[in-house]
Design a protein around this motif. Structure first.
Motif, PDB file in Angstrom:
ATOM      1  N   THR A 199     -21.273  12.211  -3.267  1.00  0.00           N
ATOM      2  CA  THR A 199     -21.439  10.940  -3.980  1.00  0.00           C
ATOM      3  C   THR A 199     -20.118  10.450  -4.548  1.00  0.00           C
ATOM      4  OG1 THR A 199     -23.558  11.808  -4.710  1.00  0.00           O
ATOM      5  CG2 THR A 199     -22.835   9.770  -5.754  1.00  0.00           C
ATOM      6  N   SER A 200     -19.270  11.388  -4.943  1.00  0.00           N
ATOM      7  CA  SER A 200     -18.022  11.007  -5.588  1.00  0.00           C
ATOM      8  C   SER A 200     -16.892  10.968  -4.558  1.00  0.00           C
ATOM      9  CB  SER A 200     -17.706  11.971  -6.726  1.00  0.00           C
ATOM     10  OG  SER A 200     -16.661  11.466  -7.516  1.00  0.00           O
ATOM     11  N   SER A 201     -15.690  10.989  -5.054  1.00  0.00           N
ATOM     12  CA  SER A 201     -14.521  10.849  -4.177  1.00  0.00           C
ATOM     13  C   SER A 201     -13.322  11.404  -4.916  1.00  0.00           C
ATOM     14  CB  SER A 201     -14.328   9.359  -3.882  1.00  0.00           C
ATOM     15  OG  SER A 201     -13.010   9.099  -3.475  1.00  0.00           O
ATOM     16  N   ASN A 202     -12.286  11.727  -4.164  1.00  0.00           N
ATOM     17  CA  ASN A 202     -11.043  12.124  -4.834  1.00  0.00           C
ATOM     18  C   ASN A 202     -10.512  10.946  -5.671  1.00  0.00           C
ATOM     19  OD1 ASN A 202      -8.779  13.492  -5.607  1.00  0.00           O
ATOM     20  ND2 ASN A 202      -8.027  13.906  -3.552  1.00  0.00           N
ATOM     21  N   ALA A 203     -10.752   9.732  -5.163  1.00  0.00           N
ATOM     22  CA  ALA A 203     -10.331   8.540  -5.913  1.00  0.00           C
ATOM     23  C   ALA A 203     -11.451   8.140  -6.868  1.00  0.00           C
ATOM     24  CB  ALA A 203     -10.004   7.404  -4.958  1.00  0.00           C
ATOM     25  N   ALA A 204     -11.661   8.955  -7.890  1.00  0.00           N
ATOM     26  CA  ALA A 204     -12.707   8.662  -8.877  1.00  0.00           C
ATOM     27  C   ALA A 204     -12.134   8.103 -10.180  1.00  0.00           C
ATOM     28  CB  ALA A 204     -13.546   9.904  -9.142  1.00  0.00           C
ATOM     29  N   PRO A 205     -11.030   8.620 -10.692  1.00  0.00           N
ATOM     30  CA  PRO A 205     -10.499   8.042 -11.929  1.00  0.00           C
ATOM     31  C   PRO A 205      -9.954   6.628 -11.683  1.00  0.00           C
ATOM     32  CG  PRO A 205      -9.611  10.256 -11.550  1.00  0.00           C
ATOM     33  CD  PRO A 205     -10.266   9.816 -10.282  1.00  0.00           C
ATOM     34  N   THR A 206     -10.109   5.786 -12.666  1.00  0.00           N
ATOM     35  CA  THR A 206      -9.595   4.416 -12.565  1.00  0.00           C
ATOM     36  C   THR A 206      -8.122   4.398 -12.971  1.00  0.00           C
ATOM     37  OG1 THR A 206     -11.755   3.469 -13.015  1.00  0.00           O
ATOM     38  CG2 THR A 206      -9.852   2.084 -13.551  1.00  0.00           C
ATOM     39  N   PRO A 207      -7.283   3.691 -12.204  1.00  0.00           N
ATOM     40  CA  PRO A 207      -5.870   3.617 -12.606  1.00  0.00           C
ATOM     41  C   PRO A 207      -5.715   2.793 -13.881  1.00  0.00           C
ATOM     42  CG  PRO A 207      -6.292   2.202 -10.701  1.00  0.00           C
ATOM     43  CD  PRO A 207      -7.558   2.943 -10.976  1.00  0.00           C
ATOM     44  N   VAL A 208      -4.542   2.864 -14.463  1.00  0.00           N
ATOM     45  CA  VAL A 208      -4.282   2.114 -15.692  1.00  0.00           C
ATOM     46  C   VAL A 208      -2.881   1.529 -15.585  1.00  0.00           C
ATOM     47  CG1 VAL A 208      -3.424   4.181 -16.924  1.00  0.00           C
ATOM     48  CG2 VAL A 208      -4.333   2.264 -18.230  1.00  0.00           C
ATOM     49  N   SER A 209      -2.668   0.389 -16.241  1.00  0.00           N
ATOM     50  CA  SER A 209      -1.336  -0.218 -16.210  1.00  0.00           C
ATOM     51  C   SER A 209      -0.948  -0.697 -17.597  1.00  0.00           C
ATOM     52  CB  SER A 209      -1.303  -1.391 -15.231  1.00  0.00           C
ATOM     53  OG  SER A 209      -0.040  -2.020 -15.269  1.00  0.00           O
ATOM     54  N   ASP A 210       0.355  -0.597 -17.886  1.00  0.00           N
ATOM     55  CA  ASP A 210       0.874  -1.153 -19.135  1.00  0.00           C
ATOM     56  C   ASP A 210       1.521  -2.517 -18.883  1.00  0.00           C
ATOM     57  OD1 ASP A 210       3.116  -0.396 -17.718  1.00  0.00           O
ATOM     58  OD2 ASP A 210       3.608   1.279 -19.036  1.00  0.00           O
ATOM     59  N   GLY A 211       1.285  -3.079 -17.711  1.00  0.00           N
ATOM     60  CA  GLY A 211       1.859  -4.368 -17.364  1.00  0.00           C
ATOM     61  C   GLY A 211       3.212  -4.224 -16.678  1.00  0.00           C
ATOM     62  N   GLU A 212       3.818  -3.070 -16.811  1.00  0.00           N
ATOM     63  CA  GLU A 212       5.111  -2.810 -16.179  1.00  0.00           C
ATOM     64  C   GLU A 212       4.948  -1.819 -15.023  1.00  0.00           C
ATOM     65  OE1 GLU A 212       7.916  -1.177 -18.921  1.00  0.00           O
ATOM     66  OE2 GLU A 212       9.657  -1.613 -17.647  1.00  0.00           O
ATOM     67  N   ARG A 224       0.860  -1.184   0.000  1.00  0.00           N
ATOM     68  CA  ARG A 224       0.000   0.000   0.000  1.00  0.00           C
ATOM     69  C   ARG A 224       0.889   1.224   0.000  1.00  0.00           C
ATOM     70  NH1 ARG A 224      -4.092   1.061   4.948  1.00  0.00           N
ATOM     71  NH2 ARG A 224      -2.576   2.502   5.807  1.00  0.00           N
ATOM     72  N   ARG A 225       0.585   2.185  -0.823  1.00  0.00           N
ATOM     73  CA  ARG A 225       1.347   3.440  -0.850  1.00  0.00           C
ATOM     74  C   ARG A 225       0.379   4.596  -0.593  1.00  0.00           C
ATOM     75  NH1 ARG A 225       4.508   0.424   0.080  1.00  0.00           N
ATOM     76  NH2 ARG A 225       6.312  -0.303  -1.125  1.00  0.00           N
ATOM     77  N   SER A 226       0.853   5.563   0.172  1.00  0.00           N
ATOM     78  CA  SER A 226       0.022   6.719   0.535  1.00  0.00           C
ATOM     79  C   SER A 226       0.690   8.007   0.081  1.00  0.00           C
ATOM     80  CB  SER A 226      -0.137   6.785   2.055  1.00  0.00           C
ATOM     81  OG  SER A 226      -0.518   5.551   2.567  1.00  0.00           O
ATOM     82  N   PHE A 227      -0.121   8.957  -0.268  1.00  0.00           N
ATOM     83  CA  PHE A 227       0.394  10.265  -0.711  1.00  0.00           C
ATOM     84  C   PHE A 227      -0.546  11.354  -0.211  1.00  0.00           C
ATOM     85  CE2 PHE A 227       1.423   6.971  -3.810  1.00  0.00           C
ATOM     86  CZ  PHE A 227       2.799   7.071  -3.861  1.00  0.00           C
ATOM     87  N   TRP A 228      -0.085  12.584  -0.342  1.00  0.00           N
ATOM     88  CA  TRP A 228      -0.948  13.726  -0.026  1.00  0.00           C
ATOM     89  C   TRP A 228      -1.278  14.464  -1.323  1.00  0.00           C
ATOM     90  CZ3 TRP A 228       3.215  12.886   3.488  1.00  0.00           C
ATOM     91  CH2 TRP A 228       2.813  12.561   4.780  1.00  0.00           C
ATOM     92  N   ALA A 229      -2.556  14.762  -1.481  1.00  0.00           N
ATOM     93  CA  ALA A 229      -2.987  15.462  -2.693  1.00  0.00           C
ATOM     94  C   ALA A 229      -2.326  16.828  -2.778  1.00  0.00           C
ATOM     95  CB  ALA A 229      -4.504  15.611  -2.690  1.00  0.00           C
ATOM     96  N   THR A 230      -1.975  17.220  -3.995  1.00  0.00           N
ATOM     97  CA  THR A 230      -1.380  18.548  -4.186  1.00  0.00           C
ATOM     98  C   THR A 230      -2.357  19.502  -4.877  1.00  0.00           C
ATOM     99  OG1 THR A 230      -0.431  17.951  -6.316  1.00  0.00           O
ATOM    100  CG2 THR A 230       0.929  17.539  -4.387  1.00  0.00           C
ATOM    101  N   GLY A 231      -3.513  19.001  -5.288  1.00  0.00           N
ATOM    102  CA  GLY A 231      -4.507  19.858  -5.950  1.00  0.00           C
ATOM    103  C   GLY A 231      -5.797  19.921  -5.138  1.00  0.00           C
ATOM    104  N   ARG A 232      -6.834  20.408  -5.757  1.00  0.00           N
ATOM    105  CA  ARG A 232      -8.118  20.582  -5.075  1.00  0.00           C
ATOM    106  C   ARG A 232      -8.744  19.218  -4.790  1.00  0.00           C
ATOM    107  NH1 ARG A 232      -9.362  25.621  -4.968  1.00  0.00           N
ATOM    108  NH2 ARG A 232     -11.543  25.279  -4.414  1.00  0.00           N
ATOM    109  N   THR A 233      -9.297  19.068  -3.589  1.00  0.00           N
ATOM    110  CA  THR A 233      -9.793  17.753  -3.181  1.00  0.00           C
ATOM    111  C   THR A 233     -11.302  17.721  -2.963  1.00  0.00           C
ATOM    112  OG1 THR A 233      -9.367  18.288  -0.878  1.00  0.00           O
ATOM    113  CG2 THR A 233      -7.612  17.154  -2.063  1.00  0.00           C
ATOM    114  N   TYR A 234     -11.961  18.863  -3.194  1.00  0.00           N
ATOM    115  CA  TYR A 234     -13.409  18.891  -2.961  1.00  0.00           C
ATOM    116  C   TYR A 234     -14.131  18.067  -4.022  1.00  0.00           C
ATOM    117  CZ  TYR A 234     -12.266  22.807   0.051  1.00  0.00           C
ATOM    118  OH  TYR A 234     -11.723  23.596   1.023  1.00  0.00           O
ATOM    119  N   THR A 235     -15.153  17.339  -3.591  1.00  0.00           N
ATOM    120  CA  THR A 235     -16.014  16.629  -4.543  1.00  0.00           C
ATOM    121  C   THR A 235     -17.435  16.624  -3.990  1.00  0.00           C
ATOM    122  OG1 THR A 235     -15.871  14.424  -3.528  1.00  0.00           O
ATOM    123  CG2 THR A 235     -14.133  15.010  -5.109  1.00  0.00           C
ATOM    124  N   HIS A 236     -18.366  16.304  -4.843  1.00  0.00           N
ATOM    125  CA  HIS A 236     -19.732  16.031  -4.387  1.00  0.00           C
ATOM    126  C   HIS A 236     -19.655  14.805  -3.463  1.00  0.00           C
ATOM    127  CE1 HIS A 236     -23.896  14.644  -4.542  1.00  0.00           C
ATOM    128  NE2 HIS A 236     -24.206  15.898  -4.831  1.00  0.00           N
TER     129      HIS A 236
END
Lengths: 403, 381
Positions: free
Chosen positions: A116-129, A102-114
């Motif tokens: 219903t949503s969350s700061n973790a809304a976009p889905t991550p992506v991987s190229d296998g590496e 598990r890795r943790s970070f602190w947001a550097t941009g705006r974190t407000y959301t409705h």
């Protein structure tokens, strides 16, 4: 000796077969952006007695992003804290559900959301590496599969007016060696191509200063270059992934939540209901094949399987002929939906906002064959690998498969 | 810059040669040098190549030296602090998986030193309670005023639970404790929760003062914002504020008038305060702030409309955003206050959207320090 060689060959074939079976689901809506899964998933499960629930893991925060499956990991993002300023990337072992890292970070941009949503809304992506995790706060993290940080970008740190306090949800896409993000809002509105190895900006393309939640879609051209589709309210643009230079544009009023689907030489996207484009060999602006206003989607993106096109319109699942746009059948479901369903073995799996699963058997007509509760809100599209389904509810990651 | 590719190639080549030299010569870079390299990370990927080399070295740090990485945290560089956090997590994660003895004492010592960066101490805390969960209660009991707001938040949650348990048997003691907790609380949801608990016990809370909301304003409007074009028009109040002078507004002469909000969160609802519910309109709000000294402050605004703020004529923030949610402290700008009288001017721009969710025209503004502690005007009633 013969027997030994035969055994080795058999084992080799089995290993090869199992390797081939384990196709990663490493993008938003699956490997081709078309969430059609070649596997047999359970048609029911029970969160109380554990039937067909292989494991259920606690998450360190909320999120509406989808899990991705890469190598032998399931990776999911989450956010927590008074202002959703704590960002997490968590990797679980697909087999056991044990947390690998598990890795943790602190947001550097705006974190407000409705709410219903969350700061973790976009889905991550991987190229296998590497894994590229993105957040509404426009923090972009690159980690290897062992959880080692490769680079960290704060795109709203660089462009401070980039932000939407309702929350942004556009997921990144990988196009060759470029990670593409679409950050469209009333402030610093742009799309950007970022070198996947160095994290450096390759290009930045100004976009209309309007809120948009649509995700970029990348595909490989015949000449080996990559094109990225960027859908926004003013139209659909195709740009060269390496340079950001425009390849073509289709100026049509488009939706700002759903994402386009490119399959073969066709593009389906949310304009005038749903519009189908046909790509040509010259790489010039594609022609409209059909446009059907009855196929209007709210949040879920289109799915194509064979001749069928599936559109979730409000709470009605509509099946149309994808050659003509003609409606075949429709079935009303229960509840409100954010997640794009996935199709597996002739069944569409729907998760509504209240945590109800509805499974629709598709064919000549649609039929709801199962309805049951998960007990927690589900807003992200599930992932599927082999005969296992992975989905994330508000606070948990689930693996569903038959024992 | 004529040959950027060659320049980039040579830079990378040099870095690789250095890395190979370091790896093969047994040379071990000092942790402080490595953290300094990471702290040089800049915007748009600047310094990434060097930082990646440093990260590779830092991830090999002996688990007993992890405090040295923590000591390198400097949260003024928000990007670098995330790289350093990842380095610490990698080292400790690896050690834990390998079954090594974890540096509990070193982490405790680090946590105890409040001179260190708040985020670094938070990381030390998180690892400590992961390694020895039984330490959590002990640490939190003495952390109500911890400089790390994240640690403080957990301490407050703990303390509120304890106080609430006493409400029935010892209401006076509970009230006393809750008032003390309120003084420590900085997160809005916790302030609300503690206030509610105090009030159920018959206590009173002056929320506007606790937050430092400005309640008394002079207002004028509407000026024209048709097509949102008025946002960048310099109307008369931006040049000079003369409270007794009539000005030409969107539809005739308009005058300044005073308004004091009664809202506990300092909300100025212009749809109610102004003579009409205007659309495509701009209002200005003016007030003064008596500062007992020259000081740097946070000016924190919640506003669902386009907005600008000037302090003593200097523009400190500008946000041309309409109806994309709002909350207390939505926009935070640093400003310098003079000793004595300071003039605060706010421009609030309403657009012409017709949707029901796009009708609000409002703002709330407070002055505080970087931790959210209210800074009150010397002449505040």
């Amino acid at each position: 000796m013969k027997m030994m060689i035969s055994t080795i060959l058999t084992l080799t074939l089995l290993v090869s077969y199992s390797t081939c079976q384990a196709v990663d689901w490493a993008d938003f809506r699956g490997p081709s952006g078309n969430p059609v899964h070649d596997g047999t998933l359970p048609l029911d499960w029970d969160s109380k007695d554990g039937k067909n629930v292989s494991w259920k893991a606690s998450l360190p925060g909320r999120g509406v992003s989808s899990p991705i499956a890469v190598s032998d990991l399931v990776v999911v993002t989450a956010s927590a804290g008074a202002k959703q300023q704590k960002l997490f990337v968590v990797a679980f072992d697909q087999l056991s559900g044990k947390q690998r890292w598990r890795r943790s970070f602190w947001a550097t941009g705006r974190t407000y959301t409705h709410p219903t949503s969350s700061n973790a809304a976009p889905t991550p992506v991987s190229d296998g590496e590497y894994i590229y995790a993105f957040y509404s706060s426009n923090d972009l993290v690159c980690l290897d599969l062992q959880g080692n940080l490769m680079w960290y970008r704060g795109l709203a740190h660089d462009y401070p007016k980039a932000g939407n306090d309702i929350g942004m949800a556009s997921s990144p896409a990988i196009a060759g060696d470029v990670v593409v993000v679409q950050i469209e809002n009333q402030g610093d509105s742009f799309a950007s191509g970022i070198d996947r190895l160095s994290g450096e900006e390759l290009w930045r393309l100004p976009r209309d200063p309007r809120a948009n939640w649509s995700s970029p879609v990348a595909y490989r051209e015949m000449d080996g270059t990559y094109t990225v589709l960027l859908q926004s309210p003013s139209g659909l643009n195709a740009v060269d992934a390496k340079t950001g230079n425009q390849r073509w544009t289709k100026q049509l009023a488009c939706g700002n939540i759903t994402s386009p689907l490119k399959i073969g030489d066709a593009i389906y996207f949310g304009s005038g209901g749903t519009t189908k484009l046909k790509l040509n060999d010259k790489g010039t602006t594609p022609e409209v094949v059909w446009s059907e206003n009855r196929l209007s989607a709210n949040a879920a993106s289109p799915i194509v399987d064979g001749d069928a096109l599936y559109i979730l319109s409000g709470s009605i699942i509509k099946s149309a002929n994808n050659k003509t746009g003609e409606l075949n059948w429709q079935v009303r479901l229960k509840g409100r939906f954010w997640a794009t369903p996935i199709l597996s073995n002739g069944h569409l799996y729907f998760f509504n906002q209240d945590g109800m699963v509805q499974i629709v058997k598709v064919g000549e007509r649609g039929e709801v064959v199962a309805e049951f509760e998960v007990g927690e809100a589900v807003l992200g599209t599930p992932a599927a690998v082999g005969n296992a389904l992975y989905f994330r509810s508000d606070n948990h990651l689930w693996k569903i498969s038959q024992p | 810059m004529r040959y950027p590719f060659i320049k980039r190639f040579l830079t990378m080549f040099g870095l690789i040669i250095s890395f190979v030299f370091i790896s093969t010569s047994g040379y071990c870079a000092e942790i402080s040098d490595l953290t300094k390299t990471i702290n040089k990370i800049g915007p748009k990927g600047a310094g990434h190549a060097e930082a990646r080399m440093a990260m590779a070295e830092l991830s090999k740090t002996d688990v007993n030296d992890v405090s040295d990485i923590l000591a390198g945290f400097d949260s003024r560089n928000k990007l670098a602090v995330n790289w350093l956090r990842a380095a610490v997590d990698t080292v400790l994660d690896k050690a834990q998986q390998q079954g090594k003895e974890m540096p509990v004492d070193a982490l405790r010592e680090f946590l105890a030193e409040t001179k260190y960066d708040s985020n670094a101490r938070r990381v030390a805390y998180e690892w400590l309670i992961q390694i020895k969960p039984e330490l959590r209660q002990e640490i939190l009991t003495s952390s109500l005023n911890d400089p790390s707001l994240e640690i403080r938040r957990e301490a407050i949650t703990n303390a509120v639970e304890a106080a609430v348990k006493q409400k029935t048997d010892s209401p006076d003691e509970a009230l006393k404790q809750l008032k003390s907790i309120l003084n420590s609380a900085r997160d809005i949801d916790q302030i609300d929760e503690v206030t509610q608990q105090i009030e159920t016990l018959g206590g009173k809370v002056d929320l506007p003062t606790h937050f430092g909301f400005l309640m008394n304003w002079n207002l004028i409007g509407p000026f024209d914002n048709s097509g949102t074009k008025g946002f960048d028009v310099v109307y008369a109040p931006e040049a000079t504020v003369e409270l007794d002078k009539a000005l030409e507004g969107k539809s005739g002469n308009i005058k300044w008038f005073a308004h004091t909000t009664e809202d506990r969160y300092g909300l100025m609802d212009l749809n109610v305060i102004m003579p009409e519910k205007y659309k495509g309109a701009i209002a200005y709000a003016h007030t003064t702030f008596q500062s007992d000294k020259e000081q740097e402050v946070d000016v924190r605004l919640g506003c669902i409309n386009g907005n600008k703020i000037w302090i003593n004529g200097k523009l400190i923030t500008s946000n041309h955003v309409y109806h994309a949610n709002t909350s207390i402290d939505q926009y935070i700008a640093r400003a310098k206050l003079n000793k004595g009288n300071n003039i605060i001017l706010v421009k609030i721009a309403q657009n012409e959207q017709e949707e029901s969710w796009a009708q609000r025209w409002q703002f709330q503004l407070r002055i505080c320090d970087e931790s959210g502690t209210a800074i009150l005007a010397a002449d505040r009633n």
